[in-house]
Design a protein around this motif. Structure first.
Motif, PDB file in Angstrom:
ATOM      1  N   GLN A   1      -7.574   0.670   3.184  1.00 26.85           N
ATOM      2  CA  GLN A   1      -6.893   1.632   2.347  1.00 26.85           C
ATOM      3  C   GLN A   1      -7.545   3.320   3.001  1.00 26.85           C
ATOM      4  N   ARG A   2      -8.771   3.326   3.156  1.00 27.93           N
ATOM      5  CA  ARG A   2      -9.338   4.470   3.679  1.00 27.93           C
ATOM      6  C   ARG A   2      -8.786   4.697   5.053  1.00 27.93           C
TER       7      ARG A   2
ATOM      8  N   LEU B   1       0.329   3.506  -3.157  1.00 29.26           N
ATOM      9  CA  LEU B   1      -1.110   4.166  -3.185  1.00 29.26           C
ATOM     10  C   LEU B   1      -0.837   5.339  -2.263  1.00 29.26           C
TER      11      LEU B   1
ATOM     12  N   THR C   1     -11.091   8.401  -4.118  1.00 26.09           N
ATOM     13  CA  THR C   1     -12.094   7.445  -4.665  1.00 26.09           C
ATOM     14  C   THR C   1     -11.429   6.139  -4.940  1.00 26.09           C
ATOM     15  N   ASN C   2     -11.878   5.075  -5.188  1.00 21.84           N
ATOM     16  CA  ASN C   2     -11.138   3.661  -5.446  1.00 21.84           C
ATOM     17  C   ASN C   2     -10.406   3.282  -4.290  1.00 21.84           C
ATOM     18  N   CYS C   3     -10.871   3.333  -2.998  1.00 21.15           N
ATOM     19  CA  CYS C   3     -10.142   2.787  -1.922  1.00 21.15           C
ATOM     20  C   CYS C   3     -10.908   1.952  -1.118  1.00 21.15           C
ATOM     21  N   ASN C   4     -10.750   0.690  -0.673  1.00 23.69           N
ATOM     22  CA  ASN C   4     -11.173  -0.314   0.051  1.00 23.69           C
ATOM     23  C   ASN C   4     -11.344   0.659   1.589  1.00 23.69           C
TER      24      ASN C   4
ATOM     25  N   ASN D   1     -21.755   5.173  -7.338  1.00 22.71           N
ATOM     26  CA  ASN D   1     -21.647   3.776  -7.477  1.00 22.71           C
ATOM     27  C   ASN D   1     -22.188   3.057  -6.171  1.00 22.71           C
TER      28      ASN D   1
ATOM     29  N   GLY E   1     -16.110   7.314  -0.487  1.00 22.80           N
ATOM     30  CA  GLY E   1     -15.032   8.002  -0.578  1.00 22.80           C
ATOM     31  C   GLY E   1     -14.326   9.004   0.280  1.00 22.80           C
TER      32      GLY E   1
ATOM     33  N   GLU F   1       0.828  -1.156  -0.017  1.00 25.53           N
ATOM     34  CA  GLU F   1      -0.051  -0.008  -0.144  1.00 25.53           C
ATOM     35  C   GLU F   1       0.813   1.376   0.053  1.00 25.53           C
TER      36      GLU F   1
ATOM     37  N   HIS G   1     -20.110   3.181  -3.422  1.00 25.42           N
ATOM     38  CA  HIS G   1     -19.197   2.838  -2.777  1.00 25.42           C
ATOM     39  C   HIS G   1     -18.867   4.282  -1.903  1.00 25.42           C
TER      40      HIS G   1
END
Length: 539
Positions: free
Chosen positions: A170-171, A142, A164-167, A195, A199, A139, A197
């Motif tokens: 990761q957040r 990222l 965006t695009n983080c699980n 979507n 963010g 990680e 999800h």
């Protein structure tokens, strides 16, 4: 009578539970017809009503959806709108789930408030390395990219941007990195993306007043979301609080569904079930049981809801004028919408009005009517001949069961073989337990005393005993099992090793579902076995 009632409750309890698990809620469409709440116009005598159809579907990941294929086909054949159910269905939950959600939300809000207060009380508290989560090597790239993006943001004129695009993990790392390196420069908040999800919204450092305002808005929205999650259960709770008369037709299973899905798990004990019903819905009337009135049976030949409705539209019944309180939620007597929940509730209300008209009931004073008092809080029991109701506020009449026998026989026997054995005792009802046993009920109780003495026992595989003898064996077997396993009724003490069981009780393999049907007319199809009935000692 209590035994019949218990069996019916246990049987319907299983039906209301779908797959016998609290984790498998059933698809339900609930109809409430306010024609059961009579509002009589003093001048015209007209009765107003309101009908609604509520599509119910539980929200959240904790619920697992399960259904029967045949049920889905039945709903589809009768115009059920599955798209509306899944997209717009109202959420619901039981009392325990509601309490848990409210406590969890309160805890989260209190933690945020404490963190906000702590942040306001100190300019900088340093970074607590002890609580830092190590960043895995996978990680690091990222985190470096996001840190670089934040640097670009701070050097620009942008007001905010979204990560965006983080699980979830990761957040957590992102929040940790921002807290350590950009605490005084930026503020963050969680957002939901298109979507669905999550963010992270990154903004310029907010003031304390802005943080407090944002927290207030978040708390308000969370409270709204919680009420939405509880959903239709709030409506049922308010209905329960009104303590108004609730009218249903053959309402036992529907009542159990409502209690289990919107309030609490169904009690195992029969008396506890009655108590639960009294607490939630203290005034009930089952129109199917009302149809058992001797005077009404002369004019109402079938207690099927549609047949009752056709009967009350004719003399000597007289339906009062009924008007809809809302045109968009109205029905017509001449336009059938069978199996639509609101329409069925509408018919039930009309049937009650028609049946009540026969007794000249004052609709403004229902609870004090002498005739109806004999039918309040008595829930109809299907296929029970002696006392066909459950009385919520007391005991049902008791009766002798000496005319019921338990028999075992060769596997190749059929109805005709059993009928031949009992031909000297008049008409009988056979309830199959399994391939080699059944319950037999004499229609003429006067012959009961002679059965054990005179019945043909020439076949060694044929045995017979009374229902009381059968129950005694079951109870004895239950006590023996608990003793052998160190049951709770003996304080967990094991049987002494030096003692041996000198007599064994041989019991038939009988299931709870099978026994719940005894005393009903002969059935050609035999029920499937689902485990030993002796496992349930409370029957």
């Amino acid at each position: 009578m209590a035994s019949d009632s218990k069996k019916k409750i246990n049987k319907n309890k299983k039906r209301s539970m779908g797959f016998d698990s609290a984790h498998f809620p059933k698809v339900r469409r609930v109809g409430l017809s306010w024609s059961c709440r009579f509002r009589v116009d003093p001048e015209s005598g007209a009765v107003s009503y309101k009908c609604y159809n509520f599509y119910c579907f539980p929200k959240g990941r904790v619920h697992v959806f399960a259904c029967q294929g045949e049920s889905m086909r039945f709903l589809a054949d009768h115009g059920f709108d599955f798209n509306k159910l899944f997209r717009e269905g109202l959420s619901y939950c039981g009392e325990a789930d509601e309490e848990r959600m409210r406590m969890d939300l309160k805890e989260r809000q209190e933690q945020r408030a404490a963190a906000l207060e702590a942040e306001e009380g100190e300019e900088a508290n340093g970074n607590d390395a002890v609580n830092m989560v190590p960043v895995p090597a996978t990680e690091e790239k990222l985190m470096a990219e996001i840190e670089e993006r934040i640097g670009v943001f701070l050097a620009s004129e942008e007001k905010d941007f979204t990560i965006t695009n983080c699980n979830g993990f990761q957040r957590k790392l992102v929040y940790q990195m921002i807290e350590a390196k950009f605490r005084k420069q930026i503020s963050t908040s969680s957002v939901e993306l298109e979507n669905k999800h999550k963010g992270i919204l990154v903004e310029r450092k907010r003031t304390k007043e802005q943080d407090r305002k944002l927290e207030q808005e978040k708390v308000a929205q969370e409270n709204v979301d919680l009420e939405s999650a509880v959903g239709l259960s709030l409506v049922l709770q308010e209905l329960s609080k009104t303590r108004k008369l609730i009218v249903g037709h053959n309402m036992l299973l529907d009542l159990m569904f409502v209690i289990r899905q919107f309030f609490r798990p169904l009690p195992y004990n029969f008396q506890d079930f009655k108590k639960t019903v009294r607490e939630l819905f203290p005034l009930l009337l089952d129109t199917k049981y009302l149809c058992t009135n001797a005077e009404l049976k002369v004019h109402v030949f079938s207690s099927v809801l549609g047949h009752v409705f056709e009967a009350v539209r004719k003399e000597p019944f007289k339906l009062p004028e009924v008007k809809s309180g809302s045109e968009e939620h109205s029905y017509s007597m001449d336009q059938e919408k069978q199996h639509e929940a609101g329409y069925d509730a509408y018919l039930t209300g009309l049937c009650f009005l028609g049946l009540a008209s026969y007794f000249k009931v004052d609709l403004t004073n229902l609870t004090n009517d002498a005739t109806l008092k004999m039918y309040f809080n008595r829930i109809y029991l299907l296929r029970v001949s002696e006392v066909n109701y459950i009385y919520i506020y007391g005991k049902e009449p008791s009766f002798s069961r000496d005319h019921i026998f338990y028999i075992t026989f060769p596997e190749n026997w059929r109805n005709v073989d059993i009928l031949c054995r009992f031909r000297n005792y008049g008409q009988v009802f056979i309830s199959w337990v399994n391939e080699t046993s059944a319950f037999v009920t004499l229609h003429n109780r006067d012959h009961a005393a002679a059965v054990l003495k005179t019945i043909d026992k020439s076949n060694a595989a044929f045995t017979i005993c009374t229902l009381n003898q059968f129950k005694a064996k079951q109870q004895c077997a239950g006590a023996k099992r608990r003793y052998d396993s160190g049951g709770s009724d003996r304080g967990g003490l094991k049987r002494p090793a030096d003692k041996e069981v000198t007599a064994a009780v041989v019991l038939p393999a009988v299931t709870a579902t099978e026994v719940s049907n005894f005393g009903t007319p002969s059935q050609a199809k035999k029920p499937r076995q689902q485990g030993t009935f002796a496992d349930n000692d409370s029957w």
